[in-house]
Design an enzyme around this catalytic site. Structure first.
Site, PDB file in Angstrom:
ATOM      1  N   SER A   1      43.690  -2.769 -27.043  1.00 39.26           N
ATOM      2  CA  SER A   1      42.734  -3.102 -28.097  1.00 39.26           C
ATOM      3  C   SER A   1      41.408  -3.592 -27.511  1.00 39.26           C
ATOM      4  O   SER A   1      40.408  -3.651 -28.208  1.00 39.26           O
ATOM      5  CB  SER A   1      43.315  -4.172 -29.006  1.00 39.26           C
ATOM      6  OG  SER A   1      43.688  -5.298 -28.249  1.00 39.26           O
TER       7      SER A   1
ATOM      8  N   CYS B   1      51.737 -10.319 -23.973  1.00 37.06           N
ATOM      9  CA  CYS B   1      50.343  -9.999 -24.326  1.00 37.06           C
ATOM     10  C   CYS B   1      49.592  -9.786 -23.021  1.00 37.06           C
ATOM     11  O   CYS B   1      49.770 -10.546 -22.061  1.00 37.06           O
ATOM     12  CB  CYS B   1      49.705 -11.133 -25.126  1.00 37.06           C
ATOM     13  SG  CYS B   1      47.908 -10.962 -25.316  1.00 37.06           S
ATOM     14  N   THR B   2      48.755  -8.750 -22.991  1.00 35.99           N
ATOM     15  CA  THR B   2      48.078  -8.373 -21.736  1.00 35.99           C
ATOM     16  C   THR B   2      47.216  -9.479 -21.138  1.00 35.99           C
ATOM     17  O   THR B   2      47.003  -9.499 -19.933  1.00 35.99           O
ATOM     18  CB  THR B   2      47.157  -7.159 -21.946  1.00 35.99           C
ATOM     19  OG1 THR B   2      46.345  -7.407 -23.080  1.00 35.99           O
ATOM     20  CG2 THR B   2      47.959  -5.903 -22.127  1.00 35.99           C
ATOM     21  N   HIS B   3      46.694 -10.373 -21.988  1.00 30.78           N
ATOM     22  CA  HIS B   3      45.823 -11.416 -21.448  1.00 30.78           C
ATOM     23  C   HIS B   3      46.607 -12.503 -20.696  1.00 30.78           C
ATOM     24  O   HIS B   3      46.054 -13.178 -19.833  1.00 30.78           O
ATOM     25  CB  HIS B   3      45.047 -12.104 -22.570  1.00 30.78           C
ATOM     26  CG  HIS B   3      43.917 -11.301 -23.125  1.00 30.78           C
ATOM     27  ND1 HIS B   3      44.105 -10.161 -23.855  1.00 30.78           N
ATOM     28  CD2 HIS B   3      42.568 -11.486 -23.081  1.00 30.78           C
ATOM     29  CE1 HIS B   3      42.927  -9.677 -24.237  1.00 30.78           C
ATOM     30  NE2 HIS B   3      41.979 -10.463 -23.783  1.00 30.78           N
TER      31      HIS B   3
ATOM     32  N   GLU C   1      39.340 -14.977 -22.649  1.00 32.20           N
ATOM     33  CA  GLU C   1      38.072 -14.241 -22.754  1.00 32.20           C
ATOM     34  C   GLU C   1      36.879 -15.158 -22.506  1.00 32.20           C
ATOM     35  O   GLU C   1      35.785 -14.695 -22.211  1.00 32.20           O
ATOM     36  CB  GLU C   1      37.987 -13.517 -24.095  1.00 32.20           C
ATOM     37  CG  GLU C   1      39.093 -12.487 -24.192  1.00 32.20           C
ATOM     38  CD  GLU C   1      38.846 -11.350 -25.167  1.00 32.20           C
ATOM     39  OE1 GLU C   1      38.033 -11.503 -26.078  1.00 32.20           O
ATOM     40  OE2 GLU C   1      39.498 -10.308 -24.993  1.00 32.20           O
TER      41      GLU C   1
ATOM     42  N   TYR D   1      44.008  -6.235 -32.203  1.00 33.46           N
ATOM     43  CA  TYR D   1      45.094  -5.581 -32.935  1.00 33.46           C
ATOM     44  C   TYR D   1      46.134  -6.615 -33.387  1.00 33.46           C
ATOM     45  O   TYR D   1      46.851  -6.410 -34.352  1.00 33.46           O
ATOM     46  CB  TYR D   1      45.798  -4.550 -32.046  1.00 33.46           C
ATOM     47  CG  TYR D   1      45.093  -3.205 -31.941  1.00 33.46           C
ATOM     48  CD1 TYR D   1      43.774  -3.037 -32.343  1.00 33.46           C
ATOM     49  CD2 TYR D   1      45.764  -2.090 -31.450  1.00 33.46           C
ATOM     50  CE1 TYR D   1      43.140  -1.807 -32.244  1.00 33.46           C
ATOM     51  CE2 TYR D   1      45.145  -0.848 -31.349  1.00 33.46           C
ATOM     52  CZ  TYR D   1      43.828  -0.714 -31.747  1.00 33.46           C
ATOM     53  OH  TYR D   1      43.223   0.517 -31.648  1.00 33.46           O
ATOM     54  N   GLY D   2      46.203  -7.737 -32.665  1.00 33.24           N
ATOM     55  CA  GLY D   2      47.283  -8.710 -32.870  1.00 33.24           C
ATOM     56  C   GLY D   2      47.368  -9.279 -34.273  1.00 33.24           C
ATOM     57  O   GLY D   2      48.431  -9.695 -34.714  1.00 33.24           O
TER      58      GLY D   2
ATOM     59  N   CYS E   1      48.669  -2.278 -24.716  1.00 32.45           N
ATOM     60  CA  CYS E   1      48.644  -3.262 -25.791  1.00 32.45           C
ATOM     61  C   CYS E   1      50.054  -3.522 -26.323  1.00 32.45           C
ATOM     62  O   CYS E   1      50.754  -2.592 -26.722  1.00 32.45           O
ATOM     63  CB  CYS E   1      47.758  -2.720 -26.914  1.00 32.45           C
ATOM     64  SG  CYS E   1      47.745  -3.713 -28.401  1.00 32.45           S
ATOM     65  N   ASN E   2      50.472  -4.774 -26.309  1.00 34.91           N
ATOM     66  CA  ASN E   2      51.818  -5.108 -26.776  1.00 34.91           C
ATOM     67  C   ASN E   2      51.987  -4.879 -28.269  1.00 34.91           C
ATOM     68  O   ASN E   2      53.047  -4.449 -28.711  1.00 34.91           O
ATOM     69  CB  ASN E   2      52.147  -6.569 -26.457  1.00 34.91           C
ATOM     70  CG  ASN E   2      52.592  -6.753 -25.025  1.00 34.91           C
ATOM     71  OD1 ASN E   2      53.778  -6.694 -24.725  1.00 34.91           O
ATOM     72  ND2 ASN E   2      51.654  -6.928 -24.110  1.00 34.91           N
TER      73      ASN E   2
END
Lengths: 251, 251
Positions: free
Chosen positions: B7, B179-181, B147, B38-39, B69-70
């Site tokens: 996302s 989650c990718t972050h 971020e 997207y979450g 993206c999860n």
């Protein structure tokens, strides 16, 4: 009927102020949850969707518009007024600036908002013309904190200190809350920035510009399932609202 | 060429793991920054855009896909595999579950992710089939913290305590970063959850499933100006990347 739009649920703090001034005012609200947040999006993106939304609001009976979203107010208000000349379009920035200038004694004004609003520099430019010095700070964590229902307590205060300490050090005497979510953090912000600083909530200022309105039942539309709508709605109105979820801009 | 999508910028932590395993691997990356996050979006929205993106990646030379993206892995992987039968589609959830099952001794597994991923219940369902008890927690503040470049220190630890204390109390021995972050917060998360808990980074697991790849220069596309791209990119690769910004899904 007044059309109000925002990138999501934050604009409900503006609806809250409209209801305070004009109870039973009939509103059609559009929250662009499918594309939120606007605060980190590019200017042309925000302009494009603001235009689509105003068209949609007019087609749903709006005869005046309030741009509740500060990012959209910063980037799209001028082009929207050019495009839709026949109806009054209120935005958040002008009224907030008037209010700030009434309040300030030392002409040192703080602004907090999303990265998009701050990057636009629109407050700085307009306040500079009025002889004010402006100190701006983007506060990207405030929106997700509010959407989690986190509006007071230890974490909120620590984050607020991080953002507000540089502004406090500059000796501002007015602070503009240039994001719709921030009024829900007002008491924490006031505590951290100090009682001597007057806080401007643009929503309170913009409501004074409403010329006419109808009474009736309001409708709340969102382009995607709004996250934590009822939490925000209860923080704003102390009651729940019924959302209508549909994205009119997607085939 | 491997097509990777997310996302936004978070999928760069997956690219990081691909590069670790296969230096100089040629990747075409698509970050849907115009519609992030997207979450907090609905399932049908995530499915619709995931399909558009996979089509686009194939048209740009991808012959295998990694859904970084999860949220999209949770909601769109099955329908994407039905739609695009000719190419391998890797997603984050299956490999992460395998890894967690290898690590756990007491079969008590924690999951942290975005509200969308957690609400989907996909990890719970699949891990329950393997006889595990699952304790899940949505952590909506982690993404905006990363971020902002906030990956360690007092605020991050306070927020991590808030989210992780309920999981710690359940006696989990494995924690999946869904989650990718979140891998960028790994050291803080490890500190708060305790050394005795093994952490699964799905990106490390998914990379083991890559069957073939080409060498060459990667391209990084985003559907809107990515926020703080260089901060994330430096956290991932210790260098900057050159984004190509264009939204192919908007007329």
């Amino acid at each position: 009927m007044i059309g109000v739009f925002d990138s999501g649920v934050g604009g409900l703090t503006v609806v809250k102020e409209i209801y305070k001034a004009y109870p039973n005012c009939k509103i059609v609200y559009f929250g662009d949850t499918a594309r939120l947040p606007y605060g980190t999006k590019g200017a042309s993106f925000v302009k494009r969707y603001s235009k689509k939304i105003v068209k949609w609001l007019i087609s749903h009976g709006a005869d005046s518009i309030i741009i509740a979203c500060n990012t959209s107010s910063a980037w799209a208000a001028d082009s929207l007024r050019q495009e839709f000349k026949d109806i009054p379009i209120l935005e958040m920035i002008g009224p907030a600036i008037e209010q700030a200038c009434l309040y300030t004694k030392n002409k040192r004004i703080g602004i907090i908002g999303t990265p998009g609003t701050i990057r636009s520099g629109v407050y700085e430019k307009r306040l500079a013309k009025k002889g004010c010095r402006v100190f701006a700070k983007a506060c990207p964590l405030f929106v997700p904190m509010v959407e989690e229902g986190l509006v007071s307590g230890n974490i909120v205060e620590e984050v607020a200190k991080r953002y507000l300490a540089p502004l406090k050090a500059k000796g501002i005497d007015v602070l503009i809350l240039a994001c719709t979510h921030y009024p829900l953090l007002k008491s924490t912000i006031q505590k951290i920035i100090g009682k001597e600083v007057r806080i401007v909530n643009p929503a309170e200022a913009v409501v004074k510009g409403i010329g006419f309105y109808k009474k009736g039942k309001s409708s709340f539309y969102f382009s995607d399932q709004p996250y934590n709508l009822q939490k925000i709605s209860k923080l704003c109105f102390e009651r729940k609202i019924k959302p209508i979820v549909n994205d009119p801009f997607n085939s």
